[in-house]
Motif scaffolding. Sequence first.
Motif, PDB file in Angstrom:
ATOM      1  N   PRO A 148      35.955  36.800  22.916  1.00 47.46           N
ATOM      2  CA  PRO A 148      37.232  36.143  23.223  1.00 47.46           C
ATOM      3  C   PRO A 148      37.164  34.640  22.955  1.00 47.46           C
ATOM      4  O   PRO A 148      36.090  34.042  22.953  1.00 47.46           O
ATOM      5  CB  PRO A 148      37.429  36.439  24.712  1.00 47.46           C
ATOM      6  CG  PRO A 148      36.065  36.736  25.236  1.00 47.46           C
ATOM      7  CD  PRO A 148      35.300  37.358  24.115  1.00 47.46           C
ATOM      8  N   VAL A 149      38.327  34.042  22.732  1.00 43.70           N
ATOM      9  CA  VAL A 149      38.374  32.609  22.439  1.00 43.70           C
ATOM     10  C   VAL A 149      38.111  31.784  23.699  1.00 43.70           C
ATOM     11  O   VAL A 149      37.731  30.609  23.608  1.00 43.70           O
ATOM     12  CB  VAL A 149      39.736  32.204  21.819  1.00 43.70           C
ATOM     13  CG1 VAL A 149      39.914  32.882  20.471  1.00 43.70           C
ATOM     14  CG2 VAL A 149      40.882  32.569  22.753  1.00 43.70           C
ATOM     15  N   ALA A 150      38.320  32.380  24.860  1.00 45.25           N
ATOM     16  CA  ALA A 150      38.025  31.739  26.145  1.00 45.25           C
ATOM     17  C   ALA A 150      37.384  32.795  27.036  1.00 45.25           C
ATOM     18  O   ALA A 150      37.542  33.995  26.801  1.00 45.25           O
ATOM     19  CB  ALA A 150      39.304  31.193  26.784  1.00 45.25           C
ATOM     20  N   PRO A 151      36.641  32.387  28.048  1.00 50.17           N
ATOM     21  CA  PRO A 151      35.998  33.371  28.918  1.00 50.17           C
ATOM     22  C   PRO A 151      36.988  34.394  29.470  1.00 50.17           C
ATOM     23  O   PRO A 151      38.087  34.044  29.917  1.00 50.17           O
ATOM     24  CB  PRO A 151      35.404  32.514  30.033  1.00 50.17           C
ATOM     25  CG  PRO A 151      35.130  31.198  29.381  1.00 50.17           C
ATOM     26  CD  PRO A 151      36.268  31.000  28.419  1.00 50.17           C
ATOM     27  N   LEU A 152      36.591  35.655  29.444  1.00 50.97           N
ATOM     28  CA  LEU A 152      37.420  36.761  29.916  1.00 50.97           C
ATOM     29  C   LEU A 152      37.019  37.067  31.356  1.00 50.97           C
ATOM     30  O   LEU A 152      35.870  37.418  31.629  1.00 50.97           O
ATOM     31  CB  LEU A 152      37.200  37.977  29.012  1.00 50.97           C
ATOM     32  CG  LEU A 152      38.055  39.225  29.197  1.00 50.97           C
ATOM     33  CD1 LEU A 152      37.980  40.091  27.938  1.00 50.97           C
ATOM     34  CD2 LEU A 152      37.612  40.067  30.390  1.00 50.97           C
ATOM     35  N   MET A 153      37.972  36.923  32.290  1.00 50.23           N
ATOM     36  CA  MET A 153      37.657  37.103  33.707  1.00 50.23           C
ATOM     37  C   MET A 153      38.347  38.332  34.276  1.00 50.23           C
ATOM     38  O   MET A 153      39.447  38.700  33.871  1.00 50.23           O
ATOM     39  CB  MET A 153      38.095  35.881  34.523  1.00 50.23           C
ATOM     40  CG  MET A 153      37.231  34.661  34.333  1.00 50.23           C
ATOM     41  SD  MET A 153      37.544  33.382  35.596  1.00 50.23           S
ATOM     42  CE  MET A 153      39.237  32.953  35.253  1.00 50.23           C
ATOM     43  N   PHE A 154      37.687  38.954  35.248  1.00 50.00           N
ATOM     44  CA  PHE A 154      38.293  40.010  36.055  1.00 50.00           C
ATOM     45  C   PHE A 154      37.642  39.955  37.434  1.00 50.00           C
ATOM     46  O   PHE A 154      36.655  39.232  37.635  1.00 50.00           O
ATOM     47  CB  PHE A 154      38.128  41.388  35.401  1.00 50.00           C
ATOM     48  CG  PHE A 154      36.706  41.779  35.120  1.00 50.00           C
ATOM     49  CD1 PHE A 154      35.969  42.529  36.019  1.00 50.00           C
ATOM     50  CD2 PHE A 154      36.089  41.400  33.919  1.00 50.00           C
ATOM     51  CE1 PHE A 154      34.655  42.896  35.750  1.00 50.00           C
ATOM     52  CE2 PHE A 154      34.777  41.768  33.642  1.00 50.00           C
ATOM     53  CZ  PHE A 154      34.057  42.516  34.568  1.00 50.00           C
ATOM     54  N   LEU A 155      38.188  40.703  38.384  1.00 51.70           N
ATOM     55  CA  LEU A 155      37.713  40.658  39.768  1.00 51.70           C
ATOM     56  C   LEU A 155      37.203  42.016  40.223  1.00 51.70           C
ATOM     57  O   LEU A 155      37.690  43.059  39.787  1.00 51.70           O
ATOM     58  CB  LEU A 155      38.840  40.225  40.713  1.00 51.70           C
ATOM     59  CG  LEU A 155      39.443  38.832  40.504  1.00 51.70           C
ATOM     60  CD1 LEU A 155      40.623  38.639  41.452  1.00 51.70           C
ATOM     61  CD2 LEU A 155      38.404  37.746  40.734  1.00 51.70           C
ATOM     62  N   LYS A 156      36.219  41.989  41.109  1.00 50.53           N
ATOM     63  CA  LYS A 156      35.806  43.152  41.865  1.00 50.53           C
ATOM     64  C   LYS A 156      36.067  42.857  43.346  1.00 50.53           C
ATOM     65  O   LYS A 156      35.873  41.713  43.788  1.00 50.53           O
ATOM     66  CB  LYS A 156      34.309  43.442  41.686  1.00 50.53           C
ATOM     67  CG  LYS A 156      33.894  44.006  40.321  1.00 50.53           C
ATOM     68  CD  LYS A 156      32.386  44.184  40.281  1.00 50.53           C
ATOM     69  CE  LYS A 156      31.874  44.723  38.959  1.00 50.53           C
ATOM     70  NZ  LYS A 156      31.840  46.192  38.938  1.00 50.53           N
ATOM     71  N   PRO A 157      36.470  43.855  44.150  1.00 51.43           N
ATOM     72  CA  PRO A 157      36.625  43.606  45.577  1.00 51.43           C
ATOM     73  C   PRO A 157      35.263  43.541  46.266  1.00 51.43           C
ATOM     74  O   PRO A 157      34.257  44.026  45.729  1.00 51.43           O
ATOM     75  CB  PRO A 157      37.428  44.821  46.057  1.00 51.43           C
ATOM     76  CG  PRO A 157      37.050  45.908  45.099  1.00 51.43           C
ATOM     77  CD  PRO A 157      36.846  45.235  43.773  1.00 51.43           C
ATOM     78  N   ASN A 158      35.227  42.971  47.453  1.00 47.97           N
ATOM     79  CA  ASN A 158      33.939  42.886  48.148  1.00 47.97           C
ATOM     80  C   ASN A 158      33.441  44.261  48.604  1.00 47.97           C
ATOM     81  O   ASN A 158      32.254  44.422  48.897  1.00 47.97           O
ATOM     82  CB  ASN A 158      33.978  41.891  49.303  1.00 47.97           C
ATOM     83  CG  ASN A 158      35.031  42.199  50.346  1.00 47.97           C
ATOM     84  OD1 ASN A 158      35.650  43.255  50.344  1.00 47.97           O
ATOM     85  ND2 ASN A 158      35.255  41.246  51.244  1.00 47.97           N
ATOM     86  N   THR A 159      34.319  45.267  48.646  1.00 50.84           N
ATOM     87  CA  THR A 159      33.887  46.625  48.975  1.00 50.84           C
ATOM     88  C   THR A 159      33.087  47.275  47.849  1.00 50.84           C
ATOM     89  O   THR A 159      32.512  48.353  48.040  1.00 50.84           O
ATOM     90  CB  THR A 159      35.096  47.512  49.302  1.00 50.84           C
ATOM     91  OG1 THR A 159      36.081  47.372  48.276  1.00 50.84           O
ATOM     92  CG2 THR A 159      35.708  47.134  50.635  1.00 50.84           C
ATOM     93  N   SER A 160      33.024  46.626  46.695  1.00 52.84           N
ATOM     94  CA  SER A 160      32.213  47.145  45.583  1.00 52.84           C
ATOM     95  C   SER A 160      30.740  46.784  45.739  1.00 52.84           C
ATOM     96  O   SER A 160      29.883  47.351  45.058  1.00 52.84           O
ATOM     97  CB  SER A 160      32.735  46.613  44.240  1.00 52.84           C
ATOM     98  OG  SER A 160      32.503  45.213  44.116  1.00 52.84           O
ATOM     99  N   VAL A 161      30.433  45.852  46.636  1.00 53.59           N
ATOM    100  CA  VAL A 161      29.081  45.313  46.748  1.00 53.59           C
ATOM    101  C   VAL A 161      28.196  46.227  47.598  1.00 53.59           C
ATOM    102  O   VAL A 161      28.563  46.609  48.715  1.00 53.59           O
ATOM    103  CB  VAL A 161      29.100  43.898  47.349  1.00 53.59           C
ATOM    104  CG1 VAL A 161      27.683  43.388  47.615  1.00 53.59           C
ATOM    105  CG2 VAL A 161      29.840  42.942  46.410  1.00 53.59           C
ATOM    106  N   VAL A 162      27.035  46.582  47.050  1.00 49.94           N
ATOM    107  CA  VAL A 162      25.987  47.302  47.778  1.00 49.94           C
ATOM    108  C   VAL A 162      24.659  46.608  47.496  1.00 49.94           C
ATOM    109  O   VAL A 162      24.595  45.693  46.674  1.00 49.94           O
ATOM    110  CB  VAL A 162      25.917  48.792  47.378  1.00 49.94           C
ATOM    111  CG1 VAL A 162      27.177  49.528  47.809  1.00 49.94           C
ATOM    112  CG2 VAL A 162      25.698  48.942  45.879  1.00 49.94           C
ATOM    113  N   GLY A 163      23.609  47.056  48.172  1.00 48.26           N
ATOM    114  CA  GLY A 163      22.360  46.333  48.100  1.00 48.26           C
ATOM    115  C   GLY A 163      21.260  47.026  47.338  1.00 48.26           C
ATOM    116  O   GLY A 163      21.443  48.123  46.784  1.00 48.26           O
TER     117      GLY A 163
END
Length: 253
Positions: free
Chosen positions: A77-92
Amino acid sequence: MRIARFVLDSDPMYGVVDGEEIAVIAGDPFFQGIQPTGARHRLEDVRLLAPIIPRSKVVCFGRTYAAHAKELGNEVPVAPLMFLKPNTSVVGPGDPITLPAFSDEISYEAELAVVIGRICKDVPAEKTADVIFGYTCANDLTARDAQKTDGQWARAKGWDGSCPIGPWIETDLDVEDVRIQGRLDGQTVQDGDTTLMVWSISELVSYASQAFTLLPGDILLTGTPAGVGLLREGQRYDVEIEGIGTLTNTFRR
């Protein structure tokens, strides 16, 4: 310094990893600093958790490595491509991850993750070191079939368990030339380094802060080197990042 979050009997605690031991610290290091309590435990006696559960968000960057963009048939991409994950996606680290029923094509993506240490907005690239708490390993798990059909990536990238991180946060790391490897059942399938990135870590942090107010504990995933592929039930994936350590997870249906 390596900051870990762990559980011994019941309540999660923070500590500083010191060789084969962990020195307990009081409270939350993001708001109370590093205050040793004097208590110590053997690492083998505790269970490591995700080193941080973001208060608000996981900001992710895609196609930051040209070879990875090419292998999936995409342009950089010509500029950084951003998206989000919710905090419920985080595991250890060590957590078994349940693959979502809606997808038959879950892909691994070994990534360097940035952990934000202070509230910030519109940070110049040359000042980003002032707002970074440290770095950890991440696996940006992706439902490729949902990614192709949904248009938006919320489901494909944000399902529960799609963002394993760990094993701890390394606060002292020069990220200009850091090797990132991914191993599927012990076989190396990803092997790159941050010199191959289209944008630097500082540029990505700065770019994200132009769109979002970043809060202490927010995580930024900085993209993956080439070599991505699909996971199956019963397999293991290791993300090893030079200077940090190894994040390992297994997968089940």
